[in-house]
Design an enzyme around this catalytic site. Structure first.
Site, PDB file in Angstrom:
ATOM      1  N   ASP A  16      35.838  38.083  29.250  1.00  0.00           N
ATOM      2  CA  ASP A  16      35.907  37.495  30.572  1.00  0.00           C
ATOM      3  C   ASP A  16      37.392  37.408  30.938  1.00  0.00           C
ATOM      4  OD1 ASP A  16      35.099  35.820  32.857  1.00  0.00           O
ATOM      5  OD2 ASP A  16      36.032  34.201  31.720  1.00  0.00           O
ATOM      6  N   LEU A  17      37.699  37.324  32.228  1.00  0.00           N
ATOM      7  CA  LEU A  17      39.100  37.223  32.658  1.00  0.00           C
ATOM      8  C   LEU A  17      39.486  35.793  33.017  1.00  0.00           C
ATOM      9  CD1 LEU A  17      39.454  40.434  34.889  1.00  0.00           C
ATOM     10  CD2 LEU A  17      40.188  40.124  32.519  1.00  0.00           C
ATOM     11  N   ASP A  18      38.943  35.294  34.133  1.00  0.00           N
ATOM     12  CA  ASP A  18      39.361  33.994  34.664  1.00  0.00           C
ATOM     13  C   ASP A  18      39.064  32.857  33.699  1.00  0.00           C
ATOM     14  OD1 ASP A  18      40.011  35.421  36.921  1.00  0.00           O
ATOM     15  OD2 ASP A  18      38.239  34.816  38.060  1.00  0.00           O
ATOM     16  N   ASP A 188      34.910  31.770  28.469  1.00  0.00           N
ATOM     17  CA  ASP A 188      35.016  30.304  28.497  1.00  0.00           C
ATOM     18  C   ASP A 188      33.749  29.621  29.003  1.00  0.00           C
ATOM     19  OD1 ASP A 188      35.786  29.188  31.647  1.00  0.00           O
ATOM     20  OD2 ASP A 188      35.753  31.328  31.247  1.00  0.00           O
TER      21      ASP A 188
END
Length: 238
Positions: A16-18, A188
């Protein structure tokens, strides 16, 4: 690092990025502020608008096109176009205006402060196995210096439904030529990242950025294989 399930050999990782590789809140707060200022200056008809007004156009767009929730960029574009149309712009001018708003959004959206530790960790991992980015959002890894670490980037909308739907998880495995169970997804969010990956057949690593207690967390419905508190911990797996 805390283990909750036996971990099979990991041949690739997806990320995941954000809020996994960086704190997404500062850049989004700044972006929303700059977009609102841009809209207010764009035409006198918009000078009174506030954040709630822009959000109202997004909600109206979602009511009209429920499936648009899977593509954040398209959702924003259509909500901008709806705003222009609402204030009497022609269809052609509304299209042009939505393009202008999204160009300004993209400019600020990708001014992300990437921690040096993220660069070091991804560089070390990428030397040992393929890495892939899987995001529901609209950050551009190429614009913020993260692209060199990834074999490819999958985005909700163009590449399938948003997480926790299995579309992008399965597409990543297919493009990597690996079984889903040979891939570890790192994210996250306990729903979109952990539960989504597990239900798709991947192994899952929860990036606990807020020091939550997993078993006391309302969002926890499936246990990840691993829980980590900093990204660098992942280098222990290679």
């Amino acid at each position: 690092m805390r283990f909750y399930r036996p971990l099979a050999p990991v041949l690739a990782m997806t990320f995941d990025l954000d809020d996994t590789l960086y704190d997404n809140h500062p850049v989004m707060d700044k972006t929303e502020e700059e977009v609102l200022n841009f809209v207010r200056r764009y035409d006198p008809r918009f000078s009174h608008l506030n954040h709630q007004d822009l959000c109202a156009f997004r909600e109206l767009t979602l009511e009209q096109y429920p499936e648009i929730c899977h593509d954040m960029t398209l959702w924003r574009w259509h909500s901008s176009k709806l705003m222009f149309c609402h204030y009497g712009f022609s269809r052609e001018d509304a299209d042009r205006g939505a393009d202008d708003v999204m160009a300004h959004f993209t400019l600020w959206r990708n001014r992300i402060d990437i921690p040096e530790s993220t660069h070091k960790t991804l560089a070390a991992l990428a030397e040992q196995m393929p890495l892939v980015a899987i995001t529901n959002g609209n950050a551009e890894p190429a614009a913020c210096g993260l692209a060199p670490y990834f074999k490819f980037v999958l985005k909700a909308g163009p590449d399938g439904r948003s997480k926790p739907c299995s579309d992008m998880y399965c597409l990543a495995a297919d493009r990597l030529g690996l079984a889903l169970g040979q891939i570890l997804h790192v994210g996250d969010d306990l729903n979109t990242d952990v539960a989504g990956a597990l239900r798709s057949g991947m192994q899952a690593c929860w990036m606990n950025t807020k020091n939550k207690k997993l078993l006391q967390t309302m969002e926890s419905c499936l246990l990840p294989h691993i829980e980590i508190y900093d990204l660098a911990s992942l280098t222990a797996l290679i």
